[in-house]
Enzyme design. Structure first.
Site, PDB file in Angstrom:
ATOM      1  N   GLU A 115       0.843  -1.199   0.000  1.00  0.00           N
ATOM      2  CA  GLU A 115       0.000   0.000   0.000  1.00  0.00           C
ATOM      3  C   GLU A 115       0.875   1.244   0.000  1.00  0.00           C
ATOM      4  OE1 GLU A 115      -2.251  -0.008   3.927  1.00  0.00           O
ATOM      5  OE2 GLU A 115      -1.327  -1.981   3.947  1.00  0.00           O
ATOM      6  N   LYS A 117       2.479   4.646   1.339  1.00  0.00           N
ATOM      7  CA  LYS A 117       2.809   5.192   2.650  1.00  0.00           C
ATOM      8  C   LYS A 117       2.642   6.702   2.575  1.00  0.00           C
ATOM      9  CE  LYS A 117       6.200   5.012   6.297  1.00  0.00           C
ATOM     10  NZ  LYS A 117       6.150   6.464   6.490  1.00  0.00           N
ATOM     11  N   ASP A 119       2.482  10.545   3.774  1.00  0.00           N
ATOM     12  CA  ASP A 119       3.263  11.368   4.681  1.00  0.00           C
ATOM     13  C   ASP A 119       2.303  12.210   5.522  1.00  0.00           C
ATOM     14  OD1 ASP A 119       5.649  12.110   5.652  1.00  0.00           O
ATOM     15  OD2 ASP A 119       6.155  13.490   4.026  1.00  0.00           O
ATOM     16  N   TYR A 230      -5.666   2.324   7.332  1.00  0.00           N
ATOM     17  CA  TYR A 230      -4.847   1.245   6.788  1.00  0.00           C
ATOM     18  C   TYR A 230      -4.841  -0.034   7.621  1.00  0.00           C
ATOM     19  CZ  TYR A 230      -1.331   3.583   9.772  1.00  0.00           C
ATOM     20  OH  TYR A 230      -0.670   4.177  10.807  1.00  0.00           O
ATOM     21  N   LYS A 316      10.823   2.642   1.378  1.00  0.00           N
ATOM     22  CA  LYS A 316      10.789   4.073   1.066  1.00  0.00           C
ATOM     23  C   LYS A 316      11.334   4.353  -0.325  1.00  0.00           C
ATOM     24  CE  LYS A 316       9.965   6.199   5.235  1.00  0.00           C
ATOM     25  NZ  LYS A 316      10.637   7.334   5.762  1.00  0.00           N
ATOM     26  N   CYS A 410      13.598  42.326  18.540  1.00  0.00           N
ATOM     27  CA  CYS A 410      13.614  42.068  17.095  1.00  0.00           C
ATOM     28  C   CYS A 410      15.028  42.275  16.548  1.00  0.00           C
ATOM     29  CB  CYS A 410      12.643  43.014  16.408  1.00  0.00           C
ATOM     30  SG  CYS A 410      12.789  43.008  14.618  1.00  0.00           S
ATOM     31  N   CYS A 413      14.879  45.614  14.110  1.00  0.00           N
ATOM     32  CA  CYS A 413      14.627  46.980  14.593  1.00  0.00           C
ATOM     33  C   CYS A 413      14.795  47.098  16.106  1.00  0.00           C
ATOM     34  CB  CYS A 413      13.225  47.415  14.192  1.00  0.00           C
ATOM     35  SG  CYS A 413      11.928  46.592  15.109  1.00  0.00           S
ATOM     36  N   CYS A 428       7.467  40.789  16.038  1.00  0.00           N
ATOM     37  CA  CYS A 428       8.070  42.068  16.383  1.00  0.00           C
ATOM     38  C   CYS A 428       6.915  43.024  16.638  1.00  0.00           C
ATOM     39  CB  CYS A 428       8.926  42.569  15.223  1.00  0.00           C
ATOM     40  SG  CYS A 428       9.438  44.280  15.438  1.00  0.00           S
ATOM     41  N   CYS A 433       8.290  47.595  11.113  1.00  0.00           N
ATOM     42  CA  CYS A 433       9.567  46.870  11.052  1.00  0.00           C
ATOM     43  C   CYS A 433       9.956  46.471   9.626  1.00  0.00           C
ATOM     44  CB  CYS A 433       9.478  45.638  11.927  1.00  0.00           C
ATOM     45  SG  CYS A 433      11.002  44.730  12.021  1.00  0.00           S
TER      46      CYS A 433
HETATM   47 ZN   LIG Z   1      11.336  44.578  14.193  1.00  0.00          ZN
END
Ligand SMILES: [Zn+2]
Length: 669
Positions: A115, A117, A119, A230, A316, A410, A413, A428, A433
């Site tokens: 079958e 696989k 993800d 499955y 795989k 940040c 900035c 931020c 920014c």
């Molecule tokens: Zn920033």
């Protein structure tokens, strides 16, 4: 409507809604429009509100409506959830074959079931007398997390099993399957994430795992997950795994259209090749096949080693994977101010391209991977998906690895960083920014700074949006291969940009200082600073007093400079940049030039020099150009229509030069 009428109508609505759900989410057919289906659901909802005594746990209205949880409860599995051994080559499949034969003795004839696989995220569903009572994640295989509320929002999961004609099921039945996200849903989700400036999901596995593990079921519902069953973990008295799949379909599950019974090694390899060739055409991502012994009796007899059954393997597809080292984790800021941690990798080739960075998406993902700075990791690139760190190889640790910490300020900035409620991302807090950092980049490449041709504001924004640059140092890491796939970039223009960036690697000290965009320090002051300090190292470590010695540098400027070079973020930024570019020191001319160490002010219009030419001539002769006259000024050059500076010079007794005398001093006349 009487109570009896309502009861009948409710029953019919439920049946029909469930029928259309099954058609659409399991069989992938749509018989009526979404709007019509919504209308039926709406009617059911209203009737159930009027007659709450008729609400049942398997009513379609019960899919959504759970309250957000504080945390997930533990959920033990009745039958442990096993994991499979991965193999990558036919030789390994053959070795598995031979092990099985040896264990069984040569008498038994074994056949196999293949079958796809998918993800996604494994889920175990418990049905009690046909009703879904619990859904849990794998966890450690014995105890998972109870995600029932979230699983109910997945329309491909039946709330009640369809009755079987020829088989009586035990009271409790555990169904195993994979929650996944269809390719088109994934693309749509990332488009929305991108539009919002939120970090994109690396792959559908992360996206579905993240969605299932949301404490608020409404978020799970919004992610439009699917489910493929499955296995039935409970012994229901059938003989083969193939029959299990048939029963799963009878019970109302999607169980895979591309399964195949295989008699021998040759057929397994053929199946493996065929599904690999077709993998792009499947609606979901697959990373290989699961090959199981088809006869359940033999499967059981073969037993389990640790958490792995002997009777099945994951075969795989060859993955585009490579191992490398995470040298650093840095944070990037997107348009909405969302902070994305990015792994800076020891460059490695994967699927034909060299990769030196990989998004880590968010702090949760780093914690999930257990990733530290300095770790050796497995990087994976699947199809058109961006490279992704999929695993930490912790055995390579030396003890010098460092934990990543989300910065409190940040990196662009320096404003405060905050985590928004209910979101995984950090932000931020400065709303401007993004605009500011783009401006900073524009300034950096502008004519009087690094003067990089071809990097106009539009291109810079494009590179920003493609996640290629966040700060000036990133420019020097750009490769032709990274630019070429972008819209409007032909091979030639990608090459031109890379070449002009390369040419800008050598930069005069004055231009470099200007490029930094330090507050209050403009082009002219940058030239003064360069001529005074001659090299960048001396400027960086200059004290306030030293800076104030320069006639053109006032207190505000001096403080701004000292503050800039003292800031740890700036130091880090400069450190990176200095590794990538060469800042040419100023050749000391002071001792040799004709105007060595002299300070000169020019007022009025000169016949043979523009202002810029006069400045350059003075500088090249070793002198210093000043804007205002003081008693320390050596000369004032007076041209046509001089300003008040001429008068001031006279008053202070500063020597006045005509243009002719000035030219003579420069050796030009
Ligand atoms: Zn920033």
């Amino acid at each position: 409507m009487t109570k009896t009428e309502a009861k009948i109508r409710i029953q019919k609505l439920r049946e029909q809604i469930d029928y259309y759900r099954y058609q659409y989410h399991v069989l992938d057919r749509s018989e009526i429009s979404d709007a019509a289906l919504d209308s039926l659901k709406h009617e059911l909802q209203n009737l159930e509100e009027q007659f709450p005594e008729f609400i049942t746990p398997d009513s379609p209205t019960q899919r959504i409506g759970g309250q957000p949880l504080d945390k997930f409860q533990k959920a033990p599995h009745l039958v442990p959830m096993l994991s499979l051994n991965d193999v990558f080559e036919i030789a390994e499949v053959q070795a598995w074959f031979e092990r099985i034969k040896k264990l069984l003795g040569s008498t038994e004839e074994v056949d196999f079931f293949g079958e796809l696989k998918i993800d996604g995220l494994a889920l175990s569903l418990t049905y009690q007398n046909g009703l879904l009572v619990r859904a849990s994640t794998r966890g450690d295989g014995r105890i998972g997390e109870d995600v029932t509320q979230n699983a109910k929002t997945i329309e491909a999961i039946p709330l009640r099993l369809k009755p079987l004609k020829r088989l009586d099921l035990p009271v409790n039945v555990e169904i195993r399957g994979e929650v996944y996200m269809k390719k088109k849903v994934f693309k749509e989700l990332n488009k929305i994430q991108k539009k919002r400036g939120e970090p994109e999901f690396a792959n559908p596995r992360n996206a579905s795992a993240g969605a299932v593990r949301q404490l608020d079921p409404k978020i799970t519902a919004s992610r439009k997950l699917s489910f493929l069953a499955y296995d039935i973990a409970t012994d229901i008295g059938v003989q083969t795994h193939k029959q299990v799949h048939e029963i799963l379909q009878d019970l109302g599950f999607e169980s895979g259209k591309f399964n195949l019974r295989c008699q021998n090694l040759n057929e397994i390899e053929k199946y493996h090749q065929a599904t690999n060739d077709r993998r792009e055409s499947f609606p979901y991502w697959i990373d290989g096949n699961v090959i199981s012994v088809n006869q359940l009796g033999i499967f059981k007899k073969l037993g389990v080693v640790g958490k792995t059954p002997r009777g099945a393997i994951a075969y795989k597809f060859p993955a585009a994977q490579a191992t490398t080292v995470v040298e650093d984790i840095q944070v990037q800021v997107g348009r909405t101010g969302a902070l994305t941690p990015v792994a800076h990798l020891r460059p490695v080739k994967i699927a034909g391209t060299t990769v030196s960075r990989a998004s880590l998406h968010n702090l949760d993902e780093i914690n999930r991977l257990g990733l530290k700075i300095g770790d050796t990791v497995i990087l994976e690139k699947a199809g058109d998906i961006i490279p992704d760190v999929v695993q930490v190889l912790s055995k390579f640790r030396t003890g010098r690895e460092k934990n990543f910490k989300m910065p409190s300020k940040c990196p662009v900035c320096h404003s405060k960083v905050k985590k928004r409620d209910g979101e995984v991302a950090y932000y931020c807090t400065n709303k401007k920014c993004f605009a500011q950092s783009l401006e900073r980049l524009q300034h950096f490449v502008s004519k009087n700074a690094l003067d990089i041709e071809g990097l106009g504001p539009k291109i810079l924004e494009q590179l920003w949006n493609a996640d290629l640059i966040r700060q000036p140092a990133d420019l020097f890491r750009l490769t032709k291969a990274e630019l070429e796939p972008l819209e409007r970039f032909a091979e030639k223009s990608a090459e031109n940009i890379v070449n002009s960036i390369r040419a800008a690697r050598r930069v005069s000290l004055a231009r470099f200082i200007n490029a930094l965009g330090i507050r209050h320090i403009g082009e002219q002051t940058s030239i003064e600073l360069a001529n005074h300090f001659l090299d960048f190292t001396r400027l960086k470590s200059a004290s306030l007093e030293k800076l104030l010695e320069i006639p053109e540098v006032g207190e505000i400027m001096a403080r701004s400079l000292v503050g800039y070079f003292a800031d740890p973020e700036n130091r880090k930024f400069l450190h990176q940049l200095e590794k990538l570019i060469r800042i040419e020191p100023v050749k000391p001319k002071a001792s040799s030039g004709r105007l060595a160490k002299k300070t000169i002010v020019v007022t009025g219009t000169l016949g043979n020099f523009s202002r810029e030419e006069a400045k350059t001539a003075i500088r090249e002769a070793g002198g210093h150009w000043l804007n205002s006259v003081s008693s320390k000024t050596d000369y004032v050059v007076v041209g046509e229509n001089p300003g008040s500076k001429a008068g001031k010079a006279k008053k202070l007794g500063v020597k006045i030069l005509s243009e002719k005398e000035f030219r003579e001093m420069l050796g030009l006349a």
